[in-house]
Enzyme design. Structure first.
Site, PDB file in Angstrom:
ATOM      1  N   SER A 102       4.893   4.416  10.116  1.00 19.55           N
ATOM      2  CA  SER A 102       5.466   3.393   9.248  1.00 19.55           C
ATOM      3  C   SER A 102       4.911   2.034   9.655  1.00 19.55           C
ATOM      4  CB  SER A 102       6.997   3.376   9.398  1.00 19.55           C
ATOM      5  OG  SER A 102       7.570   2.252   8.762  1.00 19.55           O
ATOM      6  N   TYR A 126      14.907   2.697  14.505  1.00 19.00           N
ATOM      7  CA  TYR A 126      13.867   3.360  13.715  1.00 19.00           C
ATOM      8  C   TYR A 126      12.479   2.905  14.171  1.00 19.00           C
ATOM      9  CZ  TYR A 126      11.181   4.728   9.544  1.00 19.00           C
ATOM     10  OH  TYR A 126      10.259   5.281   8.681  1.00 19.00           O
TER      11      TYR A 126
END
Length: 283
Positions: free
Chosen positions: A136, A149
């Protein structure tokens, strides 16, 4: 016929990636925790007569990974592994439960290690293979309320980089795909305006909501993953989406102290900065 094994294939990026490879003529092993719930994928497979098989696989569970890979590898070799399975939990460091921190790392980091380690002996023996890890933009940028995250994606970036150097002598390619804000359920969940002691949760909810007004489809990520597999590229990192590279370069343009200060400003300054930098009204 080339083969690909994809984790987290029941929806979003994983589902679209399975379809992209199936339409490209691959034998696809689409894995997920609950195959019985993957009715959307099953219907498309039947309608288009694609060579896609669904398998039960929980990347968090050693026994599940072992059973799934043992079954598949008994009759097949895998040319491409796509580690896509991932989860997201958001909240401030103070407020997010320890169980959530652990769950994120278990899936996003240790889950990738489980599947990769299960397949590496075969790829190393035949001296050929491609491992694509879906990370990501958050593997470069850490900010509240996505700290937990981001930590898992930073870890995934690091281990992927180390792995790439280890396996290149065996002609095994490693690639990291780094999506920006993609129109998936995960992104929509972040847009929920949680009640928090800290203002960052509401701010980020607004940023995601504003971005999703002009959504980037998960097919864009799937197409990039297929492109990497089909090519002979040894490029390690692949940002995907119109905002991915701008986000990464924006973070690089700031010192660590400037980044911390930006996160710590009051709401008006923060929203104004987002508006001026990205043209997004996150209010």
């Amino acid at each position: 016929m080339k083969t690909v094994l994809i984790t987290g294939s029941s929806k979003g990026i994983g589902l679209e990636t399975a379809l992209a490879f199936g339409r490209a003529g691959y034998k696809v092993f689409a894995t997920m925790r609950n195959p019985e719930k993957a009715t959307d994928l099953e219907n498309i497979v039947l309608t288009e007569n694609l060579n896609i098989s669904l398998y039960k696989l929980d990347v968090n569970n050693d026994a599940s990974v072992s059973k799934c890979f043992k079954t598949i590898l008994a009759d097949h070799t895998i040319d491409v592994l796509v580690n896509n399975a991932g989860i997201e939990r958001h909240g401030s460091v103070e407020e997010l439960a320890m169980l959530d921190f652990k769950a994120i790392m278990e899936t996003n980091y240790f889950g990738v290690l489980r599947t990769t380690k299960s397949l590496l002996p075969q790829m190393r023996k035949k001296k050929n293979g491609c491992i694509i890890n879906v990370a990501s933009v958050s593997g470069h940028i850490s900010n509240s309320p996505l700290g937990a995250y981001a930590a898992s994606k930073f870890a995934l970036e690091a281990i992927s980089e180390a792995l790439a150097g280890e396996v290149k002598p065996f002609n095994i390619r490693v690639a990291i795909v780094e999506p920006g804000i993609i129109n998936t359920q995960m992104a929509s969940d972040i847009s929920v305006d949680d009640i928090s002691l800290y203002p960052h949760s509401k701010r980020m909810a607004g940023l995601f909501s504003a971005s999703l007004k002009t959504p980037t489809p998960p097919t864009l990520v799937a197409d990039k993953i297929l492109e990497i597999a089909e090519s002979n590229t040894w490029k390690l990192r692949h940002p995907v989406g119109p905002d991915a590279e701008p986000f990464i370069q924006w973070r690089k343009s700031l010192t660590d102290e400037e980044w911390v200060d930006w996160s710590a400003v009051n709401d008006d300054e923060w929203y104004e900065a987002v508006q001026n930098t990205f043209g997004l009204d996150a209010r």
